[in-house]
Design a protein around this motif. Structure first.
Motif, PDB file in Angstrom:
ATOM      1  N   PRO A 233      79.993  58.419  24.262  1.00  0.00           N
ATOM      2  CA  PRO A 233      81.141  57.602  23.862  1.00  0.00           C
ATOM      3  C   PRO A 233      81.043  57.238  22.384  1.00  0.00           C
ATOM      4  O   PRO A 233      79.963  57.311  21.790  1.00  0.00           O
ATOM      5  N   PRO A 234      82.141  56.834  21.759  1.00  0.00           N
ATOM      6  CA  PRO A 234      82.155  56.604  20.308  1.00  0.00           C
ATOM      7  C   PRO A 234      81.142  55.576  19.829  1.00  0.00           C
ATOM      8  O   PRO A 234      80.652  55.666  18.709  1.00  0.00           O
ATOM      9  N   ASN A 235      80.822  54.563  20.647  1.00  0.00           N
ATOM     10  CA  ASN A 235      79.946  53.488  20.177  1.00  0.00           C
ATOM     11  C   ASN A 235      78.495  53.673  20.605  1.00  0.00           C
ATOM     12  O   ASN A 235      77.718  52.724  20.597  1.00  0.00           O
ATOM     13  N   ARG A 236      78.104  54.895  20.933  1.00  0.00           N
ATOM     14  CA  ARG A 236      76.714  55.125  21.348  1.00  0.00           C
ATOM     15  C   ARG A 236      76.047  56.103  20.397  1.00  0.00           C
ATOM     16  O   ARG A 236      76.551  57.198  20.139  1.00  0.00           O
ATOM     17  N   SER A 237      74.865  55.720  19.870  1.00  0.00           N
ATOM     18  CA  SER A 237      74.107  56.569  18.961  1.00  0.00           C
ATOM     19  C   SER A 237      73.539  57.771  19.708  1.00  0.00           C
ATOM     20  O   SER A 237      73.111  57.669  20.859  1.00  0.00           O
ATOM     21  N   GLY A 238      73.493  58.901  19.020  1.00  0.00           N
ATOM     22  CA  GLY A 238      72.941  60.105  19.613  1.00  0.00           C
ATOM     23  C   GLY A 238      71.438  60.227  19.473  1.00  0.00           C
ATOM     24  O   GLY A 238      70.861  61.230  19.923  1.00  0.00           O
ATOM     25  N   ALA A 239      70.787  59.209  18.879  1.00  0.00           N
ATOM     26  CA  ALA A 239      69.344  59.307  18.631  1.00  0.00           C
ATOM     27  C   ALA A 239      68.531  59.415  19.914  1.00  0.00           C
ATOM     28  O   ALA A 239      67.413  59.917  19.908  1.00  0.00           O
ATOM     29  N   TRP A 240      69.088  58.954  21.031  1.00  0.00           N
ATOM     30  CA  TRP A 240      68.348  58.903  22.291  1.00  0.00           C
ATOM     31  C   TRP A 240      68.589  60.133  23.173  1.00  0.00           C
ATOM     32  O   TRP A 240      68.045  60.220  24.273  1.00  0.00           O
ATOM     33  N   TYR A 241      69.391  61.085  22.695  1.00  0.00           N
ATOM     34  CA  TYR A 241      69.890  62.154  23.568  1.00  0.00           C
ATOM     35  C   TYR A 241      69.617  63.526  22.964  1.00  0.00           C
ATOM     36  O   TYR A 241      69.234  63.655  21.804  1.00  0.00           O
ATOM     37  N   PRO A 250      64.871  57.233  26.130  1.00  0.00           N
ATOM     38  CA  PRO A 250      65.190  55.825  25.846  1.00  0.00           C
ATOM     39  C   PRO A 250      64.092  55.046  25.155  1.00  0.00           C
ATOM     40  O   PRO A 250      64.352  53.956  24.644  1.00  0.00           O
ATOM     41  N   PHE A 251      62.855  55.568  25.135  1.00  0.00           N
ATOM     42  CA  PHE A 251      61.753  54.791  24.577  1.00  0.00           C
ATOM     43  C   PHE A 251      61.264  55.318  23.237  1.00  0.00           C
ATOM     44  O   PHE A 251      60.103  55.110  22.866  1.00  0.00           O
ATOM     45  N   ARG A 252      62.119  55.994  22.504  1.00  0.00           N
ATOM     46  CA  ARG A 252      61.758  56.363  21.143  1.00  0.00           C
ATOM     47  C   ARG A 252      61.613  55.087  20.312  1.00  0.00           C
ATOM     48  O   ARG A 252      62.352  54.126  20.535  1.00  0.00           O
ATOM     49  N   PRO A 253      60.693  55.027  19.360  1.00  0.00           N
ATOM     50  CA  PRO A 253      59.783  56.083  18.910  1.00  0.00           C
ATOM     51  C   PRO A 253      58.445  56.112  19.652  1.00  0.00           C
ATOM     52  O   PRO A 253      57.587  56.911  19.329  1.00  0.00           O
ATOM     53  N   ASP A 254      58.247  55.209  20.664  1.00  0.00           N
ATOM     54  CA  ASP A 254      56.976  55.196  21.385  1.00  0.00           C
ATOM     55  C   ASP A 254      56.702  56.535  22.059  1.00  0.00           C
ATOM     56  O   ASP A 254      55.549  56.930  22.216  1.00  0.00           O
ATOM     57  N   PRO A 330      65.830  52.567  33.606  1.00  0.00           N
ATOM     58  CA  PRO A 330      64.991  52.278  32.438  1.00  0.00           C
ATOM     59  C   PRO A 330      65.859  51.962  31.217  1.00  0.00           C
ATOM     60  O   PRO A 330      66.851  52.647  30.966  1.00  0.00           O
ATOM     61  N   TRP A 331      65.487  50.948  30.497  1.00  0.00           N
ATOM     62  CA  TRP A 331      66.142  50.710  29.212  1.00  0.00           C
ATOM     63  C   TRP A 331      65.197  49.945  28.308  1.00  0.00           C
ATOM     64  O   TRP A 331      64.356  49.196  28.756  1.00  0.00           O
ATOM     65  N   ASN A 332      65.354  50.185  27.050  1.00  0.00           N
ATOM     66  CA  ASN A 332      64.443  49.683  26.037  1.00  0.00           C
ATOM     67  C   ASN A 332      65.111  48.528  25.296  1.00  0.00           C
ATOM     68  O   ASN A 332      66.118  48.726  24.609  1.00  0.00           O
ATOM     69  N   ARG A 333      64.527  47.352  25.399  1.00  0.00           N
ATOM     70  CA  ARG A 333      65.133  46.199  24.724  1.00  0.00           C
ATOM     71  C   ARG A 333      64.962  46.253  23.212  1.00  0.00           C
ATOM     72  O   ARG A 333      65.501  45.419  22.488  1.00  0.00           O
ATOM     73  N   GLU A 334      64.232  47.241  22.727  1.00  0.00           N
ATOM     74  CA  GLU A 334      64.182  47.472  21.281  1.00  0.00           C
ATOM     75  C   GLU A 334      65.367  48.313  20.824  1.00  0.00           C
ATOM     76  O   GLU A 334      65.543  48.524  19.622  1.00  0.00           O
ATOM     77  N   ASP A 335      66.158  48.804  21.766  1.00  0.00           N
ATOM     78  CA  ASP A 335      67.379  49.546  21.454  1.00  0.00           C
ATOM     79  C   ASP A 335      68.469  48.518  21.143  1.00  0.00           C
ATOM     80  O   ASP A 335      69.025  47.877  22.038  1.00  0.00           O
ATOM     81  N   GLN A 336      68.770  48.352  19.853  1.00  0.00           N
ATOM     82  CA  GLN A 336      69.673  47.294  19.426  1.00  0.00           C
ATOM     83  C   GLN A 336      71.062  47.456  20.014  1.00  0.00           C
ATOM     84  O   GLN A 336      71.727  46.466  20.354  1.00  0.00           O
ATOM     85  N   GLN A 337      71.541  48.684  20.151  1.00  0.00           N
ATOM     86  CA  GLN A 337      72.864  48.889  20.746  1.00  0.00           C
ATOM     87  C   GLN A 337      72.912  48.370  22.181  1.00  0.00           C
ATOM     88  O   GLN A 337      73.895  47.753  22.593  1.00  0.00           O
ATOM     89  N   SER A 338      71.871  48.637  22.935  1.00  0.00           N
ATOM     90  CA  SER A 338      71.832  48.144  24.317  1.00  0.00           C
ATOM     91  C   SER A 338      71.783  46.623  24.347  1.00  0.00           C
ATOM     92  O   SER A 338      72.401  45.991  25.211  1.00  0.00           O
ATOM     93  N   ALA A 373      59.812  39.772  28.400  1.00  0.00           N
ATOM     94  CA  ALA A 373      59.245  40.797  27.528  1.00  0.00           C
ATOM     95  C   ALA A 373      60.124  42.041  27.543  1.00  0.00           C
ATOM     96  O   ALA A 373      60.782  42.329  28.534  1.00  0.00           O
ATOM     97  N   PRO A 374      60.171  42.776  26.451  1.00  0.00           N
ATOM     98  CA  PRO A 374      61.000  43.986  26.421  1.00  0.00           C
ATOM     99  C   PRO A 374      60.438  45.074  27.310  1.00  0.00           C
ATOM    100  O   PRO A 374      59.249  45.114  27.584  1.00  0.00           O
ATOM    101  N   GLY A 375      61.334  45.957  27.775  1.00  0.00           N
ATOM    102  CA  GLY A 375      60.892  47.127  28.520  1.00  0.00           C
ATOM    103  C   GLY A 375      60.063  48.029  27.624  1.00  0.00           C
ATOM    104  O   GLY A 375      60.217  48.043  26.410  1.00  0.00           O
ATOM    105  N   SER A 376      59.175  48.778  28.233  1.00  0.00           N
ATOM    106  CA  SER A 376      58.314  49.663  27.455  1.00  0.00           C
ATOM    107  C   SER A 376      58.012  50.895  28.278  1.00  0.00           C
ATOM    108  O   SER A 376      58.218  50.935  29.495  1.00  0.00           O
ATOM    109  N   LEU A 377      57.469  51.899  27.620  1.00  0.00           N
ATOM    110  CA  LEU A 377      57.095  53.120  28.304  1.00  0.00           C
ATOM    111  C   LEU A 377      55.990  52.846  29.320  1.00  0.00           C
ATOM    112  O   LEU A 377      55.998  53.394  30.430  1.00  0.00           O
ATOM    113  N   GLU A 378      55.052  51.991  28.970  1.00  0.00           N
ATOM    114  CA  GLU A 378      53.966  51.663  29.904  1.00  0.00           C
ATOM    115  C   GLU A 378      54.526  51.008  31.161  1.00  0.00           C
ATOM    116  O   GLU A 378      54.113  51.316  32.283  1.00  0.00           O
TER     117      GLU A 378
END
Length: 416
Positions: A233-241, A250-254, A330-338, A373-378
């Motif tokens: 969608p227009p308001n979603r960054s492609g960095a995660w896909y 979803p857990f980039r850059p970890d 799963p979602w990463n709370r370090e993802d500012q858009q989310s 606490a934010p979600g994480s890969l661990e």
């Protein structure tokens, strides 16, 4: 990789390699790392070996993998240590023999030749097993069952309870110290009574597991409900896909690899054979028929609920309420858009996964409590393991409860 482990004839070699299965945290947030108890055992063993031997300062005593990071450098380090250590110490637990990584460690060590310095009645293998928990009620794989090892020599309470209980229960404190001392003595004895030349540093990831292959029924299907980059969608960054929906990260850059690969690693280390597909490839399998023939885990990207053309299939799956299908968000709370669209994403999830929410099956890493606490890969890896077990337990329960039809010649006749 195909180089000798030593960097020279006098390269110092650690006495032992502690091989153990990583234990996930009890819950997603705030829980202490359960592997710290293994780290304490490792430290106590190193201190005891220093007392028994004349090792100089700075000489490596042992090796323990404190990381769960995958990758080339991690694999090279494991292979190098396995090619150089003098004794292999597997820490027995049910989880250990389900771990493909532990099976690879065992395989790599046993590729090396073992020569006894003097003949004894016991055949030395260079392996000194230790009981993390009692294994009386668990079948051992062939390679472990063939070892001639008397655990009673470390103490009756150790053999009955395992090292973890001796560490955790204060009344067993002296028994724990006795077991550690005798284990350290055994490691030193085996190291000094055998010659195990350094082996080749081989590619860790390509090695087979020494443990018996999993049953063909031990399969887990992993499906991913997300986007390809052109679908966003227009308001979603492609960095995660990426190019495929299974490329979702979803857990980039970890983590620089798709989440589905991390999920597959978790299932594989539990002894299962995972498959990974896009949800659309699995939807007919999940939405038709009585029950899926294997447990499933669905990884859901809540942003994909914005795609009205595709979301109805997930809603239908939720309404089926199959226990053998575990749904994780799963979602990463370090993802500012989310974070910026958190309320909207929560509402979308509530509308699509109404049955799961009503059953209090809260998806992983969704933080409804303020200040969490934010979600994480661990955290995801721990939740993935629990999801696999939930799905497998429900799948097995369904098959146990399902009535079976008698054979053709034993079916009761109908009518006169």
């Amino acid at each position: 990789m195909n180089s000798p482990a030593g960097r020279g004839k006098e390269a110092p070699r650690p006495y032992f390699f502690l091989s153990y299965a990583h234990t996930p945290r009890v819950n997603s947030r705030g829980a202490a790392d359960p592997n710290l108890w293994v780290a304490k055992l490792y430290q106590d063993l190193c201190e005891a070996i220093l007392q028994i031997t004349d090792l100089p300062a700075g000489h490596p005593i042992g090796f323990m993998d404190r990381s769960m990071h995958q990758g080339q450098k991690w694999a090279e380090r494991l292979s190098r240590e396995l090619a150089g250590c003098r004794v292999f110490v597997p820490l027995y637990s049910p989880r250990y023999f389900k771990s493909e990584a532990c099976g690879r460690e065992w395989h790599l060590f046993t590729r090396r030749s073992v020569y006894q310095r003097r003949p004894t009645s016991e055949r030395m293998t260079g392996i000194v097993p230790a009981l993390w928990v009692p294994m009386d009620h668990y079948p051992l794989p062939r390679v472990a069952g063939e070892l001639q090892f008397n655990h009673d020599s470390f103490g009756g309470d150790y053999a009955a309870e395992g090292l973890y209980a001796l560490m955790k229960i204060a009344a067993f404190s002296s028994q724990y110290h006795t077991a550690v001392w005798r284990l350290a003595q055994r490691i030193v004895d085996v190291a000094e009574q055998t010659v195990i030349p350094a082996g080749q540093v081989l590619d860790f990831e390509s090695q087979p597991s020494a443990f018996d292959p999993p049953d063909v029924a031990d399969k887990v299907r992993i499906s991913v409900y997300s986007y390809r980059q052109p679908e966003l969608p227009p308001n979603r960054s492609g960095a995660w896909y990426g190019e495929q929906r299974t490329d979702w990260q979803p857990f980039r850059p970890d983590s620089g690899r798709p989440l589905a690969q991390d999920a597959a690693d978790v299932a594989r280390n539990m002894g299962f054979q995972p498959t990974v597909r896009e949800f659309e490839e699995e939807s007919e399998y999940l939405l038709t028929g009585e029950r899926p023939s294997a447990p499933c885990v669905l990884l859901v990207d809540r942003w994909a609920f914005l795609d009205g053309r595709r979301v109805e299939a997930v809603r239908r799956l939720d309404r089926r309420n199959l226990g053998s299908v575990a749904i994780i968000e799963p979602w990463n709370r370090e993802d500012q858009q989310s974070r910026d669209h958190e309320r909207m994403l929560n509402d979308l999830g509530d509308s699509v996964l109404a049955v799961s929410r009503g059953a209090l099956q809260k998806p992983s890493l969704r933080d409804d409590a303020a200040g969490g606490a934010p979600g994480s890969l661990e955290e995801f890896r721990g939740e993935m393991e629990r999801a696999v077990m939930r799905a497998c337990t429900a799948h097995e329960q369904h098959h146990r409860d399902r009535p079976t039809e008698p054979p053709e010649d034993r079916r009761p006749s109908i009518g006169p």
